[in-house]
Design a protein around this motif. Structure first.
Motif, PDB file in Angstrom:
ATOM      1  N   PHE A 188      -8.250 -17.164  -6.237  1.00 30.08           N
ATOM      2  CA  PHE A 188      -8.650 -16.163  -5.264  1.00 30.08           C
ATOM      3  C   PHE A 188     -10.117 -16.369  -4.899  1.00 30.08           C
ATOM      4  N   ASP A 189     -10.375 -16.448  -3.608  1.00 25.86           N
ATOM      5  CA  ASP A 189     -11.739 -16.707  -3.160  1.00 25.86           C
ATOM      6  C   ASP A 189     -12.552 -15.412  -3.162  1.00 25.86           C
ATOM      7  N   PRO A 190     -13.642 -15.341  -3.958  1.00 17.57           N
ATOM      8  CA  PRO A 190     -14.414 -14.098  -4.065  1.00 17.57           C
ATOM      9  C   PRO A 190     -15.133 -13.712  -2.773  1.00 17.57           C
ATOM     10  N   VAL A 191     -15.145 -14.638  -1.800  1.00 14.33           N
ATOM     11  CA  VAL A 191     -15.816 -14.361  -0.525  1.00 14.33           C
ATOM     12  C   VAL A 191     -15.284 -13.081   0.116  1.00 14.33           C
ATOM     13  N   PHE A 192     -13.965 -12.894   0.044  1.00 14.44           N
ATOM     14  CA  PHE A 192     -13.347 -11.707   0.658  1.00 14.44           C
ATOM     15  C   PHE A 192     -13.878 -10.427   0.027  1.00 14.44           C
ATOM     16  N   GLU A 193     -14.020 -10.479  -1.288  1.00 13.44           N
ATOM     17  CA  GLU A 193     -14.526  -9.310  -2.009  1.00 13.44           C
ATOM     18  C   GLU A 193     -15.946  -9.007  -1.582  1.00 13.44           C
ATOM     19  N   GLU A 194     -16.754 -10.076  -1.529  1.00 14.51           N
ATOM     20  CA  GLU A 194     -18.161  -9.905  -1.161  1.00 14.51           C
ATOM     21  C   GLU A 194     -18.280  -9.307   0.236  1.00 14.51           C
TER      22      GLU A 194
ATOM     23  N   GLY B 110     -16.509   0.507  -1.731  1.00 13.30           N
ATOM     24  CA  GLY B 110     -16.834   0.677  -3.153  1.00 13.30           C
ATOM     25  C   GLY B 110     -16.093  -0.341  -3.989  1.00 13.30           C
ATOM     26  N   ARG B 111     -16.437  -0.368  -5.274  1.00 13.59           N
ATOM     27  CA  ARG B 111     -15.816  -1.321  -6.185  1.00 13.59           C
ATOM     28  C   ARG B 111     -14.296  -1.144  -6.242  1.00 13.59           C
ATOM     29  N   LEU B 112     -13.897   0.122  -6.451  1.00  8.64           N
ATOM     30  CA  LEU B 112     -12.477   0.415  -6.587  1.00  8.64           C
ATOM     31  C   LEU B 112     -11.745   0.167  -5.268  1.00  8.64           C
TER      32      LEU B 112
END
Lengths: 267, 270
Positions: free
Chosen positions: B159-165, B173-175
Motif C-alpha cells: 500500500f502506497d503511503p502517499v494516499f494517506e499523506e 484526521g488519523r481515524l
C-alpha cells in the motif's frame, strides 16, 4: 495497538501451554487433585516411547524429503517457467490446507480393494491390502499434506535470487545445468532447509493420517496418537503432557531456525 | 528452427510435471467425490445416485450450521484483532518488534494435538465460562490469527503511503484517514486472510477433537471423523466428507474468481 492480539495469544496460548508444562511435571492424573511433582515422566519417556518417537521421526523426515523432491521442481517451474495457468496451479495448492482428514480418507478409497490403485497394484502382483495399511501410503499422505508449505518456502527463496547471477554464469560459459547446480541450487538452499523443517514440524502433529492409513501397527505408534491415548484414554495426564512438551520443544526450535534462515522476509 | 522445437518440448515437460503433481494433490478429493456420487449396485455395477446424501448421519446439517457459525465469528474476530497489529508492524519501527511478531507466530508451530490438550486444561481450570461455543471461537481465533496477520502485513506492504499523506494534508484526521482511505485500499488484501481463516477453521479437526470434550460441541469435521472410524468407507461418509470439501472449495473458487491469487501471494503462495 498490538495489545488485543498479544492478549488473546497470552490468554489462549501462553497460559494454556504453561499449564501443560507444569502438568508434565506431575505424577499421572494428580494435577487434577493434589499435584505430586516429579520429573519421572521425562526420565521414563524416552524409554517407554522410544519406538513411537522413532516411528514418528522416520515418517516425518521421509515425508519431508519426498516433499522436497516433489516440491523443488514445482516451485522452480512456478517461479521461472510458468506463465499460463499459473493461477490454476496456485489454487490447487490450497486444497491440502483443507486438512489431513480428507487426504487420509481419499487415499483410503484409492487403495481399498476395488479402487483404481488397488487394481493396478494387483496386476503388478502386490496385494492391495498390504498397500492399504503400509508405510509408503502413510508417507505419501503426509507428503501431500505439507507440500504447499514446501513449495512456498522454496518459491520464496527462488524469487529472491537475482536472475543476472545465472545469466552471468551462462555468459562465462556454463551450461544451463551447470548454472543451475552451481548458482541457483546453492542460493536456494535456505528455502530447501526451511521447507524441509516446516514439513517435518507440521507432520509431527499429524493425527488422522497415521491412524486412518497406518493401520494398527504404524498408526497407533506415533507421538500424536500416544499423546491422545496416554492422556485421554489411560488418564496419565502427566506423561501425556510431557510428550506434548517434547513435541512443542522440537517444533519451537524448528520455528526458531526457520525464522533465522528466512532472514525476516516479513518483519 | 531446431532450438524452437526443443523449447516446445521443454515447456511441454514442465507442464506435464506440474499436472502430474496437481493430480496427486487432487486425487484424494476426486476419489471421495467419486465414491459419494457413484454407488455400487448389488450386481457390482456403478451407477450415479444421490442417495448417500439423504442417508448422512442424523444431525450432520446441524453440526454444519454450528461449524459455519463458529467459522464466521472466528473470521470476524481474527480480522479485527490482527488488523491493528499488522498496521503497527508495517508502519512503525519499535523495539521488540521482532519479538512480538515471534510471540504472535508461536501458536502456528505448535501441533494441534498439543495445543488442544493445553486448552482442555485451561478450559477446565481457568476459563470455565468458555465451555461452549466461545471456547471454539477463542481457540480458533488464537490458532489462526497468524494467517490473517500475514496476509494483512502483505497488504499493508503493497500500500502506497502517499494516499494517506494526501488525505492528512487535506485535513483528514488519523481515524478518518484510516477508515476512508487506507481501509478501502487494503480491503481486497484483507480478504485473503478472511478466506484462509474461514476455510481452515471450517475444516479444523484435531484441536476440535480435543476441546469438544469440555465444550460439549461437535463440529462437522468431527462428525466425519467419527463416521470414518465407525462406518468406514460407506457412501454416506464419503458424502459428508464431500460436502465439507465442496463448501470449502466453493468458498475458495468464488474468492479466486473475484480477486485472483494476487492477494494471497507472499503469505502462503508464491
Amino acid at each position: 495497538m498490538t495489545l488485543p492480539g498479544l492478549l488473546i495469544q497470552i490468554f489462549f496460548f501462553f497460559i494454556p501451554l504453561s499449564m501443560l508444562f507444569i502438568m508434565s511435571f506431575t505424577l499421572k492424573d494428580s494435577f487434577f487433585f493434589t499435584p505430586i511433582f516429579t520429573a519421572e515422566n521425562y526420565l521414563r519417556l524416552f524409554r517407554i516411547y522410544r519406538i513411537d518417537l522413532q516411528n514418528t521421526f522416520f515418517l516425518t523426515s521421509v515425508a519431508a524429503t519426498l516433499d522436497i523432491l516433489l516440491g523443488y521442481p514445482f516451485a522452480y517451474f512456478m517461479v521461472r517457467k510458468v506463465k499460463r495457468l499459473a493461477d490454476v496451479f496456485r489454487a490447487i495448492l490450497i486444497i491440502p490446507l483443507f486438512g489431513e482428514l480428507y487426504i487420509a480418507y481419499g487415499l483410503l478409497y484409492l487403495i481399498l480393494p476395488g479402487g483404481p490403485v488397488a487394481n493396478l497394484l494387483e496386476t503388478l502382483g502386490i496385494p492391495a491390502l498390504e498397500a492399504l495399511y503400509s508405510l509408503p501410503t502413510t508417507i505419501l499422505a503426509l507428503a501431500l499434506y505439507t507440500l504447499p508449505f514446501v513449495v512456498y518456502n522454496i518459491g520464496v527463496s527462488l524469487q529472491g535470487i537475482e536472475r543476472s547471477y545465472e545469466e552471468a554464469a551462462r555468459c562465462l560459459g556454463a551450461s544451463p545445468t551447470q548454472a543451475f547446480l552451481r548458482i541457483t541450487l546453492p542460493l536456494s538452499l535456505p528455502g530447501v532447509v526451511t521447507g524441509w523443517l516446516t514439513s517435518f514440524g507440521w507432520n509431527l502433529g499429524a493425527y488422522a493420517i497415521p491412524i486412518l492409513l497406518g493401520g494398527p501397527i504404524i498408526g497407533t505408534r506415533v507421538i500424536s496418537n500416544q499423546i491422545w491415548t496416554t492422556s485421554l484414554v489411560v488418564s496419565d495426564f502427566g506423561m501425556g503432557s510431557a510428550l506434548g512438551v517434547i513435541v512443542v520443544l522440537i517444533t519451537m526450535s524448528i520455528f526458531y531456525i526457520v525464522t533465522r534462515l528466512s532472514r525476516g522476509v516479513l518483519v | 528452427m531446431k532450438s524452437l522445437k526443443k523449447e516446445h518440448v521443454h515447456t511441454a515437460l514442465v507442464y506435464l510435471y506440474l499436472i502430474i503433481v496437481s493430480i496427486l494433490i487432487l486425487m484424494p478429493l476426486a476419489m471421495t467425490l467419486f465414491r459419494a456420487i457413484f454407488t455400487q449396485s448389488e450386481e457390482g455395477k456403478l451407477a450415479i445416485s444421490i442417495e448417500p446424501y439423504f442417508t448422512i448421519s442424523e444431525g450432520f446439517w446441524d453440526k454444519m450450521q454450528v461449524s459455519i457459525s463458529i467459522s464466521l465469528v472466528t473470521v470476524a474476530l481474527t480480522t479485527a484483532i490482527s488488523l491493528p497489529v499488522a498496521y503497527g508492524i508495517v508502519k512503525y519501527d519499535f523495539r521488540g518488534k521482532k519479538l512480538i511478531f515471534t510471540l504472535l507466530n508461536g501458536v502456528w508451530y505448535v501441533p494441534g494435538i498439543t495445543y488442544g490438550l493445553s486448552l482442555v486444561l485451561a478450559y477446565y481450570f481457568v476459563y470455565k465460562f468458555l465451555l461452549g461455543f466461545w471456547g471454539f471461537v477463542a481457540a480458533y481465533s488464537t490458532g489462526f490469527m497468524l494467517l490473517s496477520l500475514l496476509t494483512q502485513i502483505v497488504a499493508f506492504r503493497n500500500f502506497d503511503p502517499v494516499f494517506e499523506e494526501a488525505a492528512r494534508c487535506l485535513g483528514a484526521g488519523r481515524l478518518q484517514t484510516f477508515l476512508r482511505v487506507t481501509l478501502p485500499l487494503i480491503g481486497p488484501g484483507i480478504t485473503a486472510g478472511v478466506i484462509l481463516v474461514l476455510v481452515l477453521s471450517l475444516n479444523e479437526f484435531i484441536t476440535a477433537l480435543l476441546i469438544s470434550g469440555p465444550t460439549r460441541i461437535k463440529t462437522a469435521p468431527l462428525q466425519v471423523f467419527t463416521d470414518i472410524r465407525h462406518a468406514g468407507v460407506r457412501p454416506f461418509v464419503a458424502a459428508e466428507a464431500t460436502i465439507l470439501q465442496l463448501v470449502s472449495l466453493a468458498i475458495v473458487i468464488v474468492y479466486l474468481k473475484f480477486f485472483g491469487t494476487k492477494y494471497l501471494r507472499g503469505s502462503i503462495m508464491i
